[in-house]
Design a protein around this motif. Structure first.
Motif, mmCIF file in Angstrom:
data_model
loop_
_atom_site.group_PDB
_atom_site.id
_atom_site.type_symbol
_atom_site.label_atom_id
_atom_site.label_comp_id
_atom_site.label_asym_id
_atom_site.label_seq_id
_atom_site.Cartn_x
_atom_site.Cartn_y
_atom_site.Cartn_z
ATOM 1 N N GLY A 23 0.818 -1.096 0.171
ATOM 2 C CA GLY A 23 0.083 -0.090 -0.086
ATOM 3 C C GLY A 23 0.830 1.141 0.100
ATOM 4 N N TYR A 24 0.142 2.372 0.306
ATOM 5 C CA TYR A 24 0.870 3.810 0.509
ATOM 6 C C TYR A 24 0.717 4.255 1.724
ATOM 7 N N PRO A 38 8.881 2.371 -10.919
ATOM 8 C CA PRO A 38 8.217 3.682 -10.952
ATOM 9 C C PRO A 38 6.957 3.835 -11.284
ATOM 10 N N GLU A 39 6.210 4.625 -10.515
ATOM 11 C CA GLU A 39 4.618 4.739 -10.426
ATOM 12 C C GLU A 39 4.186 6.376 -10.731
ATOM 13 N N THR A 40 3.219 6.574 -11.375
ATOM 14 C CA THR A 40 2.533 7.952 -11.358
ATOM 15 C C THR A 40 1.481 7.938 -10.253
ATOM 16 N N VAL A 41 1.258 8.864 -9.293
ATOM 17 C CA VAL A 41 0.021 9.274 -8.385
ATOM 18 C C VAL A 41 -0.172 10.563 -8.369
ATOM 19 N N LEU A 100 -4.848 11.257 -2.024
ATOM 20 C CA LEU A 100 -3.761 10.655 -2.693
ATOM 21 C C LEU A 100 -4.250 9.679 -3.796
ATOM 22 N N PHE A 101 -4.383 9.705 -5.183
ATOM 23 C CA PHE A 101 -4.959 8.755 -5.732
ATOM 24 C C PHE A 101 -3.707 7.974 -6.742
ATOM 25 N N THR A 102 -4.281 6.758 -7.098
ATOM 26 C CA THR A 102 -3.261 6.131 -8.156
ATOM 27 C C THR A 102 -3.581 6.522 -9.508
ATOM 28 N N PRO A 147 -8.828 6.556 -4.922
ATOM 29 C CA PRO A 147 -8.125 7.092 -3.499
ATOM 30 C C PRO A 147 -7.562 6.249 -2.688
ATOM 31 N N VAL A 148 -6.229 6.644 -2.193
ATOM 32 C CA VAL A 148 -5.539 5.697 -1.410
ATOM 33 C C VAL A 148 -5.307 6.042 -0.022
ATOM 34 N N CYS A 149 -4.903 7.394 0.153
ATOM 35 C CA CYS A 149 -4.774 8.110 1.114
ATOM 36 C C CYS A 149 -5.416 9.414 1.710
ATOM 37 N N GLU A 150 -5.523 9.794 2.493
ATOM 38 C CA GLU A 150 -6.224 11.230 2.682
ATOM 39 C C GLU A 150 -5.983 11.626 4.126
ATOM 40 N N ARG A 151 -5.772 13.116 4.080
ATOM 41 C CA ARG A 151 -5.120 13.628 5.398
ATOM 42 C C ARG A 151 -5.787 15.117 5.483
ATOM 43 N N LEU A 152 -5.821 15.415 6.511
ATOM 44 C CA LEU A 152 -6.655 16.959 6.990
ATOM 45 C C LEU A 152 -5.676 17.829 7.524
#
Length: 807
Positions: free
Chosen positions: A266-267, A290-293, A334-336, A341-346
């Motif tokens: 995961g992330y 290598p990966e684009t997010v 954060l999106f793949t 959506p894989v991560c969210e932060r306030l």
């Protein structure tokens, strides 16, 4: 989002179309083009345009009530992004819920120019306990119930006071853990926020250790301000229950809690300050390819940052200028590459823009039955005078009223975008320094949430509930008799017997739903719902409740009596009973609502006041003698009306719409059997009349003297049901002591609430002067003023004054 099946879509009226069009023009031009994130930012922009962000705030007059008292409140409706007044809805739904989320009181409050006022007379039989007051609009029902306004209040029944101190057990302590970004991932260092609270939701001190499956300590932690804190550790093992937290409370009680699941892959996202005006966002992934997010940051649905990140060896970082974010709470998601959506932060940025309310009383000490005069003025943070709409409450301070009510600036600036109860929100809005920044960050880690799910944005579905810009929508469902199968394509008619002719119609949709827009609909009235028996005579009609049946998971604070407050319980009981005995006649006085006396069809072509003519005892004679626009015919099935078509100079071959006190009557034989002596007025429309989903071959309207159908028997299949419309505006009464005779009145004045005014308007450079009188109770009184400017600045102020017995 779970969508109710008891709603439907309908073609909006011209006013609603214009309202939504203006919204689109105001918000849609900046982000209409495709973005570099595969269209994510553009989809968020379109979602914002189609789904205006609406919030409500209620200013309650006091934090505690007795059964038998009146609860007063002011409603503010704002745009959720900038907190400016938003006149999207004309109705606010307000409820008082018990500890089991069962409504004990419900009301529909009229909103005009984005604000309104209402009240509840609390029943004398209402049990003591903690209750929740919540408020929302029809439009807000499209989103999570956590978007509804919610505030806890205490109600005491001093006749049958109940309640006990809660038992002490481990369930009275709650400890929760929240990985930054959302998930713990094997092999990736993660920051974990935590919060430890007691039964009442207050933070408590604790120390703890994180143990792996073998019992080895892998991290330690300690609470900081308000029972919150954070720690960092790197999970080495994946799975559920792989790590356990052991917490020690007050160096005596120990509790254990499992940490959230650790994922194999995961992330992990990390957000931290990197300078006075900079934030550093870092992303780590288990894959080294290598990966684009994609990273998208929005401040209450307004896109602030949209960036494409390239992960190299499983890592990427981005510097962010804080000035790109609006004040208040922002979401980082954060999106793949496939837009998952894989991560969210306030993140919280304290607001510096606030309405300053200056309240200046003439003095700080008064005698009983004395006149209090104060001036109110409003400015911005630079002391520039501006206009604002305010509300004010003045009540006696004692041990029962020691709690503080919700503040509009705290709510709009912080708590409305967070989950659960926020302890001392003023701290996060005013405190500065590293400790305050760390406390704010811990709050974002532990109590953050999102108004919407990204699935709603990326693959939007039609909204189930429409706004109510001109009045409440009444909904009903048509089904086949003896089953729950919907009847589709059937026109239903809604009316309310009255001298004011009000008729609506609606065609049922695929779910059998019909809905009617009711303007100027106040108080409890009988609603009559029916279909044309020539089109359908067997369908079952069910009136639907407009109140939401979804509830936020936040718990109501525990209720317990305090024996130390027994003198205050007794005093408040006596005060309330004295007021009810001597002033009950003033309790239910209402402001007469503005009524539209014009019938839905406007000015009729023919109008007859029958008292001006010779009175006949048979309805057929009345029509044949006085009403040339209506031709009476008798066929095999009885009487028929044929109305003249003035435009084409002919006569319609079908019956017109026949009304009795606004209620459709499809059996003309029954009208003809009615005594014409009960009819005061008769009106005729001599033309085709297009009305909603229906077209009438003319209109013939009979009006009785009282507008109550005069005993006319409706058909058995017609649904007649009492329905609560908009709340009538209850008048707040307070005695005045302007003369010596009034001051010497022997009527006792034991008011706990001295003054309530929900409608105070200040203008730039012109302070408003308010006057009221003290009662017979000495003590300290609290003045609370809250309000909102036209530019979206929210503010509140409070002060106390003393009342002493005259020497």
């Amino acid at each position: 989002m779970t969508r109710s099946t008891a709603v439907s879509f309908f073609v909006p009226g011209p006013r609603l179309i214009l309202l939504l069009a203006l919204w689109l023009l105001a918000t849609g031009s900046a982000l209409a083009q495709q973005d570099s994130l595969g269209g994510i930012a553009s989809k968020l922009s379109r979602y914002q345009q189609k789904g205006p962000y609406e919030k409500l705030f209620l200013h309650l007059d006091r934090p505690l009530y007795l059964s038998g008292e009146t609860m007063w409140f002011k409603v503010y409706a704002v745009d959720g992004t900038y907190s400016k007044p938003l006149a999207l809805s004309s109705v606010a739904y307000v409820e008082v819920l018990d500890a089991k989320n069962q409504p004990v009181l419900q009301g529909k409050v009229s909103l005009k120019n984005a604000h309104g006022a209402g009240s509840f007379a609390l029943p004398g039989a209402l049990a003591s306990g903690s209750y929740t007051v919540r408020a929302y609009t029809s439009w807000m029902k499209n989103f999570s119930p956590e978007t509804y306004f919610s505030s806890a209040v205490t109600i005491l029944n001093t006749f049958t006071v109940s309640g006990a101190a809660p038992a002490k057990d481990s369930a009275s302590v709650d400890a929760r853990f929240f990985p930054e970004g959302g998930n713990l991932v094997k092999g990736l260092s993660s920051k974990v926020g935590f919060k430890v609270t007691d039964r009442a939701g207050k933070g408590i001190a604790a120390e703890g250790r994180v143990l792996n499956a073998q019992g080895a300590v892998v991290a330690t932690f300690k609470t900081l301000r308000f029972g919150m804190g954070s720690f960092t550790f790197t999970p080495a093992v994946a799975g559920t229950g792989a790590y356990t937290a052991v917490l020690t409370l007050n160096k005596a009680q120990t509790i254990t809690r499992k940490l959230p699941q650790v994922y194999e892959q995961g992330y992990v996202m990390r957000l931290q300050p990197s300078g006075p005006d900079q934030l550093l966002l870092s992303v780590d992934a288990t894959s080294t390819q290598p990966e684009t997010v994609y990273l998208l940051a929005h401040s209450r649905q307004k896109t602030a940052v949209a960036s494409r990140l390239q992960l190299l060896n499983g890592h990427a970082a981005l510097a962010i200028d804080r000035k790109q974010l609006l004040e208040g709470i922002s979401h980082f998601t954060l999106f793949t590459a496939d837009q998952k959506p894989v991560c969210e932060r306030l993140y919280f940025q304290p607001t510096t823009r606030r309405l300053t309310i200056v309240a200046r009383p003439e003095k700080m000490q008064y005698t009983v039955r004395d006149k209090v005069s104060l001036q109110l003025s409003t400015t911005d943070q630079q002391t520039q005078a501006l206009s604002a709409n305010l509300s004010m409450a003045v009540y006696r301070l004692d041990s029962l009223n020691s709690g503080s009510a919700a503040s509009i600036s705290h709510y709009l600036g912080l708590t409305s975008d967070l989950r659960g109860t926020i302890e001392n929100p003023e701290y996060y809005l005013t405190a500065t320094g590293p400790e305050a920044a760390e406390a704010s960050d811990n709050l974002m880690l532990t109590q953050g949430w999102s108004r919407f799910r990204w699935e709603q944005v990326l693959a939007p579905a039609p909204f189930a509930y429409l706004p109510e810009p001109v009045g409440p929508l009444v909904q009903a469902r048509l089904t086949h008799p003896g089953s729950d199968q919907p009847r589709t394509g059937v026109i239903a008619f809604l009316s309310s017997p009255s001298r004011i002719i009000r008729l609506s119609n609606s065609r049922s949709d695929d779910n059998g739903i019909v809905q009617f827009e009711m303007n100027h609909f106040y108080g409890t009235q009988d609603l009559v719902l029916q279909t044309d028996p020539q089109q359908d005579s067997t369908c079952r009609i069910t009136l639907l409740s407009p109140f939401s049946t979804r509830f936020a998971p936040a718990a109501v604070p525990a209720f317990a009596l305090n024996t130390n407050f027994q003198p205050d319980y007794t005093r408040r009981h006596v005060q309330t009973q004295v007021q009810n005995v001597y002033y009950s006649k003033y309790r239910n006085r209402y402001v007469a609502p503005r009524a539209d006396s014009l019938a839905f069809y406007g000015k009729p072509d023919e109008s007859y006041l029958l008292d001006k003519y010779t009175r006949f005892k048979v309805m057929e004679e009345v029509l044949r003698e006085y009403v040339p626009g209506v031709v009476v015919r008798i066929r095999k099935d009885g009487f028929h009306f044929l109305v003249a078509d003035k435009l084409n100079k002919t006569i319609f071959s079908d019956n017109p719409m026949v009304l009795l006190d606004g209620v459709p009557v499809f059996n003309i034989n029954k009208i003809m059997a009615m005594s014409p002596l009960k009819i005061q007025k008769l009106e005729v429309i001599d033309a085709r009349y297009f009305h909603g989903a229906a077209m009438y071959k003319g209109v013939v309207s009979f009006t009785t003297y009282k507008g109550d159908l005069e005993g006319f028997q409706l058909a058995p299949q017609v649904l007649v049901q009492q329905y609560e419309g908009l709340q009538l505006q209850r008048e707040f009464y307070a005695p005045r002591y302007e003369t010596a005779q009034e001051k010497q009145s022997r009527l006792p004045d034991m008011r706990n609430l001295l003054y309530w005014n929900p409608e105070i308007n200040t203008t730039a450079g012109a302070p408003s002067t308010l006057e009221f009188y003290t009662g017979d109770q000495a003590g300290r009184y609290l003045v609370v003023v809250q309000g909102l400017s036209d530019t979206g600045l929210a503010g509140s102020t409070s002060f106390t004054f003393e009342v002493k017995q005259a020497l």
